[in-house]
Design an enzyme around this catalytic site. Structure first.
Site, short mmCIF file in Angstrom:
data_model
loop_
_atom_site.label_atom_id
_atom_site.label_comp_id
_atom_site.label_asym_id
_atom_site.label_seq_id
_atom_site.Cartn_x
_atom_site.Cartn_y
_atom_site.Cartn_z
N LYS A 45 -0.94 -1.73 2.95
CA LYS A 45 -1.12 -0.67 2.24
C LYS A 45 -2.40 0.53 2.95
O LYS A 45 -2.69 1.29 2.17
CB LYS A 45 -1.31 -0.57 0.86
CG LYS A 45 -0.36 -1.67 0.17
CD LYS A 45 1.06 -0.89 0.21
CE LYS A 45 2.51 -1.47 0.52
NZ LYS A 45 3.44 -0.75 0.97
N SER A 46 -2.57 -0.10 4.17
CA SER A 46 -3.82 0.81 4.78
C SER A 46 -3.35 1.86 5.50
O SER A 46 -3.89 2.58 6.16
CB SER A 46 -4.76 -0.15 5.64
OG SER A 46 -5.15 -1.27 4.71
N TRP A 50 2.29 4.34 9.28
CA TRP A 50 1.99 5.49 9.74
C TRP A 50 1.40 5.35 11.35
O TRP A 50 1.62 5.95 12.08
CB TRP A 50 1.00 6.07 8.66
CG TRP A 50 0.36 7.68 8.98
CD1 TRP A 50 1.32 8.47 9.87
CD2 TRP A 50 -0.51 8.42 8.48
NE1 TRP A 50 0.59 9.76 9.66
CE2 TRP A 50 -0.31 9.74 8.77
CE3 TRP A 50 -1.26 8.06 7.26
CZ2 TRP A 50 -1.01 10.66 8.17
CZ3 TRP A 50 -2.18 9.17 6.86
CH2 TRP A 50 -2.01 10.43 7.43
N HIS A 100 -1.30 -8.25 9.93
CA HIS A 100 -1.92 -8.57 8.79
C HIS A 100 -2.89 -9.70 8.74
O HIS A 100 -3.54 -9.84 7.69
CB HIS A 100 -1.27 -8.46 7.60
CG HIS A 100 -0.49 -7.12 7.33
ND1 HIS A 100 -0.99 -6.01 7.46
CD2 HIS A 100 0.76 -6.97 6.73
CE1 HIS A 100 -0.12 -5.07 7.01
NE2 HIS A 100 1.03 -5.68 6.90
N SER A 130 -1.42 1.44 -4.32
CA SER A 130 -0.16 1.33 -3.65
C SER A 130 0.35 -0.03 -3.53
O SER A 130 1.46 -0.24 -3.65
CB SER A 130 -0.86 1.80 -2.01
OG SER A 130 0.51 1.77 -1.43
#
Ligand code: A3P
Length: 283
Positions: A45-46, A50, A100, A130
Site C-alpha cells: 500500500k506504499s 504506481w 514486499h 488503504s
C-alpha cells in the site's frame, strides 16, 4: 478462517498462503540478481503498483503499449510469489522485480549483484487506511473486525507482511550498502523525478509528459492491467471496494511527507501510536 486465508510464516512475518509457499519464499531468498536488475521494494500500500507503472513507462519511453496490454504482475513480478518463475520467462530487459520482503532476506544477494533498488515509502497513516480497505476486499487476507482493531494490529506489527516500522527501518538502514534510490509516495505526487540518472534512462520532455499522463491516478484507475479488475471475485471481491481507491495523501497535514522526513528511524514518525500500544521501541 477460510481456506484462502492460510498463512505462511517466513523471516519472522506472516504472509498470505494464497500467494506464497515455503518453496517460493526460500527461492526468493536464494534468488541470484543481476547487475541490470531494478528491484521495487515496498511495504504493501506504499505505491508499489504506481512505481511498477512508472518504471514500465520509463523503459518504454512513454509508450503506453506494454502498460495497456500486459498486467503489472507479469511486467514487474513479485519475487516471493508462487508464479514468479513463470512470469520471469518473458525475458524483458531490464528485469523489473517487485518485493514486499524485509531487507535482511535479500540484502546480501542484492549487494553482491549490485542490483538497483527503488524503495518506496508512504505515510503510515494512509497505509493503514488503504490496507484496511484492501483487507475488506481481498479474500486471502483476514477480514478485520473493526478499523480500531486493525489499527492496533498494524501498530503492533501483527498484520500480514509484518511491521511497517521494521520494514522501512530495515531497508533504509541498508541505504549506503545497497545501490538504493529512496522515494516516497508523497514525492511521487509532488515530483516523481522521472528520468532520474539513477535509472540510466534519459527522457525527452514529451516522453515525461506521456509517462505522467499514463501513470496518473485517473488513467491507472481505468487501466485493467493495473487496477486489478482482471482478478476474479473469489480472490478480490470487487463489490467491496476498488484497488485504485483514492490515491491521495490525506494522513499528513500540508500535503504529505517528503522522503527526507521518513528517516531510517521511522518510529519517531509515529505520533499516531496510542499510548497503550508498546510499539515505540527506542529507535
Ligand atoms: P489508496 O488505497 O489510498 O487509494 P500498492 O500498489 O502498494 O498496493 O498501493 C496501492 C495504493 O496506491 C492505493 O492507495 C492506490 O490507490 C494508490 N495508487 C496506485 N496508483 C496510483 C496513482 N497513479 N496515483 C496515486 N495513487 C495511486
Amino acid at each position: 478462517m477460510t481456506e484462502m486465508e492460510v498463512t505462511e510464516h517466513f523471516a519472522g512475518i506472516a504472509l498470505p498462503g494464497h500467494l506464497h509457499t515455503q518453496e517460493s519464499l526460500h527461492a526468493a531468498a536464494a534468488f541470484q540478481f543481476r547487475a541490470g536488475d531494478v528491484v521495487v521494494a515496498t511495504y504493501p500500500k506504499s505505491g508499489t503498483t504506481w512505481m511498477q507503472e512508472i518504471l514500465t513507462l520509463m523503459y518504454s519511453k512513454g509508450d503506453g503499449q506494454l502498460a495497456k496490454t500486459v498486467p503489472n504482475w507479469a511486467r514487474a513480478p513479485w519475487l516471493e510469489h508462487i508464479y514468479f518463475k513463470d512470469m520471469m520467462q518473458a525475458g524483458r530487459e531490464p528485469r523489473i522485480i517487485t518485493t514486499h520482503l524485509p531487507c535482511h532476506v535479500l540484502a546480501p544477494a542484492l549487494k553482491k549483484a549490485k542490483a538497483k533498488v527503488i524503495y518506496v515509502a508512504r505515510n503510515p497513516k494512509d497505509i493503514v487506511v488503504s490496507f484496511y480497505h484492501f483487507h475488506k476486499m481481498a479474500k486471502f487476507l483476514p477480514e478485520p473486525s473493526s478499523f480500531e482493531d486493525f489499527l492496533m494490529q498494524f501498530l503492533n506489527g501483527t498484520v500480514q507482511y509484518g511491521s511497517w516500522f521494521d520494514h522501512v527501518e530495515g531497508w533504509l538502514s541498508q541505504r549506503s550498502e545497497l545501490d538504493l534510490f529512496y522515494i516516497t509516495y508523497e514525492d511521487l505526487h509532488r515530483e516523481p523525478r522521472l528520468g532520474h540518472p539513477f535509472l540510466g534512462c534519459a527522457l525527452r520532455p514529451e516522453e515525461v509528459s506521456a509517462i505522467q499522463q499514463h501513470s496518473s491516478f485517473s488513467a491507472m484507475q481505468k487501466n485493467a492491467m493495473v487496477n486489478y479488475t482482471l482478478v476474479s471475485c473469489d480472490i478480490l471481491d470487487h463489490s467491496k471496494g476498488q484497488f485504485m481507491r483514492k490515491g491521495r495523501t490525506e494522513g499528513s497535514r500540508g500535503g504529505g511527507l517528503p522522503s527526507s522526513q521518513i528517516t531510517p528511524r521511522p518510529r519517531q514518525l509515529c505520533s499516531l501510536r496510542p499510548r497503550s500500544a508498546p510499539l515505540c521501541r527506542p529507535g
